[in-house]
Write a protein that holds these residues in place. Sequence first.
Motif, PDB file in Angstrom:
ATOM      1  N   GLY A   1      -5.246   7.959  -6.851  1.00 17.37           N
ATOM      2  CA  GLY A   1      -4.819   6.850  -7.700  1.00 17.37           C
ATOM      3  C   GLY A   1      -5.243   7.026  -9.143  1.00 17.37           C
TER       4      GLY A   1
ATOM      5  N   TRP B   1       3.586   0.671  -7.837  1.00 20.27           N
ATOM      6  CA  TRP B   1       2.253   0.505  -8.422  1.00 20.27           C
ATOM      7  C   TRP B   1       2.164   1.181  -9.794  1.00 20.27           C
ATOM      8  CZ3 TRP B   1      -2.160  -2.138  -7.919  1.00 20.27           C
ATOM      9  CH2 TRP B   1      -2.376  -2.853  -6.741  1.00 20.27           C
ATOM     10  N   SER B   2       2.824   2.317  -9.926  1.00 19.02           N
ATOM     11  CA  SER B   2       2.832   2.999 -11.216  1.00 19.02           C
ATOM     12  C   SER B   2       3.500   2.127 -12.278  1.00 19.02           C
ATOM     13  CB  SER B   2       3.567   4.340 -11.092  1.00 19.02           C
ATOM     14  OG  SER B   2       3.582   5.021 -12.318  1.00 19.02           O
TER      15      SER B   2
ATOM     16  N   LYS C   1      -3.027   9.572 -10.811  1.00 20.55           N
ATOM     17  CA  LYS C   1      -1.677   9.065 -11.040  1.00 20.55           C
ATOM     18  C   LYS C   1      -1.651   7.777 -11.871  1.00 20.55           C
ATOM     19  CE  LYS C   1       0.256  11.103  -6.829  1.00 20.55           C
ATOM     20  NZ  LYS C   1       0.895  10.837  -5.514  1.00 20.55           N
TER      21      LYS C   1
ATOM     22  N   TRP D   1       3.729   3.315  -3.988  1.00 19.97           N
ATOM     23  CA  TRP D   1       3.012   3.934  -5.102  1.00 19.97           C
ATOM     24  C   TRP D   1       3.875   4.010  -6.358  1.00 19.97           C
ATOM     25  CZ3 TRP D   1      -1.893   6.760  -5.273  1.00 19.97           C
ATOM     26  CH2 TRP D   1      -2.740   6.407  -4.212  1.00 19.97           C
TER      27      TRP D   1
ATOM     28  N   ILE E   1      -2.894   4.749 -11.183  1.00 24.65           N
ATOM     29  CA  ILE E   1      -2.491   3.637 -10.320  1.00 24.65           C
ATOM     30  C   ILE E   1      -3.605   2.606 -10.283  1.00 24.65           C
ATOM     31  CG2 ILE E   1      -1.862   2.960  -7.967  1.00 24.65           C
ATOM     32  CD1 ILE E   1       0.241   4.708  -9.274  1.00 24.65           C
TER      33      ILE E   1
ATOM     34  N   GLU F   1       0.810  -1.218   0.000  1.00 21.28           N
ATOM     35  CA  GLU F   1       0.000   0.000   0.000  1.00 21.28           C
ATOM     36  C   GLU F   1       0.848   1.274   0.000  1.00 21.28           C
ATOM     37  OE1 GLU F   1      -1.928   0.566   4.083  1.00 21.28           O
ATOM     38  OE2 GLU F   1      -1.094  -1.454   4.240  1.00 21.28           O
TER      39      GLU F   1
ATOM     40  N   LEU G   1      -4.394  -0.590  -0.727  1.00 21.73           N
ATOM     41  CA  LEU G   1      -3.973   0.615  -1.435  1.00 21.73           C
ATOM     42  C   LEU G   1      -5.000   1.730  -1.330  1.00 21.73           C
ATOM     43  CD1 LEU G   1      -1.774   1.727  -3.477  1.00 21.73           C
ATOM     44  CD2 LEU G   1      -3.361   0.995  -5.278  1.00 21.73           C
TER      45      LEU G   1
END
Length: 424
Positions: free
Chosen positions: A325, A296-297, A328, A293, A330, A290, A314
């Motif tokens: 999110g 995650w990207s 971005k 980030w 995500i 979580e 997340l």
Amino acid sequence: MIYIDEVNAQEVLDSRGNPTVKTTILLSDGTAASAIVPSGASTGKREALELRDKDERFLGKGVLKACENVNTTLCDSITGLSPFDQSAIDNLLIELDGTENFSNLGANATLGVSMAVARAAAKSLNLPLYRYLGGANALTLPVPMLNIINGGSHADNTVDFQEYMIMPVGFECFSDALRASAEIYQHLKKLLKDSKHITSIGDEGGFAPNLKTNEEPIQIILEAVKKAGYKEGEQIAIALDVASSEFVNDEGIYCLKGEGKNLSNEEMIEYYEKLIAKYPIVSIEDGLSEDDWEGWSKLTQKLGDKVQLVGDDLFVTNAKILEEGIVKNIANAVLIKPNQIGTISQTMQTIRLAQRNHYRCIMSHRSGESEDSFIADFAVALNTGEIKTGSTARSERMAKYNRLLAIENELTFPVYLGKKLFNK
């Protein structure tokens, strides 16, 4: 005018034998309805606070304080109000608590009230809960995601990943999809038993065998799919809940203890790439932690057009975090757990934000559940299209599936004022 006449909360037990809150609402027309709040084992840092007593009772897990908050502060504030204005009541609950995460009153207190109010309002109007919450557009039965092998924090075994799920994606109706899943589950049990594995089950009804790698559960599941006579990929797909926040260390390294591997986020992404290329995997939940980030990207850029990437820890069903999110880029899906956020209205806000931005939504149970089937109606009401509520075992999981079977029957053969209307 019909109004809320009484509010009462009591401490009851969930499917793990831990205390939770049951709230009952009595309306002035005599309608009474109750709701039981679930509880998670694998929880995100930014979830709404589940208020526990932290005393000698139930190893500190009692919820008498949360119940007292319902029976005093919340009862005094909502008594006399109309049950048909869900958003007004939920906004009042938020205002009464006064914090971002319900740390004063407890999300288990507020959610119990929010759920019970919705159920009482629906019952008073003689409407199914899904119809009351979703209106005329509540028509979509969700594809179930059935957790049939447990690992991680949901089981005491050597498997790192928390959930291995089957998704019956190639069926025309919910009842056929559920039947196929139940048959696969029974074939899986026989395969495990024949291989001398223990067939005890985890919190969500899945089996919890000790296996050598995190890949082996997929192989055994696909063998069960074949034994049951179904086609992998075409009729049955695989979904994973990795729950990687449970095994990432302070340096951001993902420690797969079952395999003796320590991987960076880029190496974890490569790990998933290989699995996706080899098996009919269509969904990965919490593939990275979580807090990762940046990872995650990368994950979304690499795999976002190939599989469903679900944010649970997340996003924690929080519209503000989900909005960040979305901006971005995500993930591409969000897990929906009402007790992560604290009220039904906030949950609906998150779902609608996701749907407007083409993020998929998966309605979800928690590992600590009850006979309450609220989320089954909620999934249909908001047309989430997918639901996670465990395997075809344990009555607290089957309560949701059986409710969905009943809803499917109602939508096929509508019942109005006790008379069945057949389309001929």
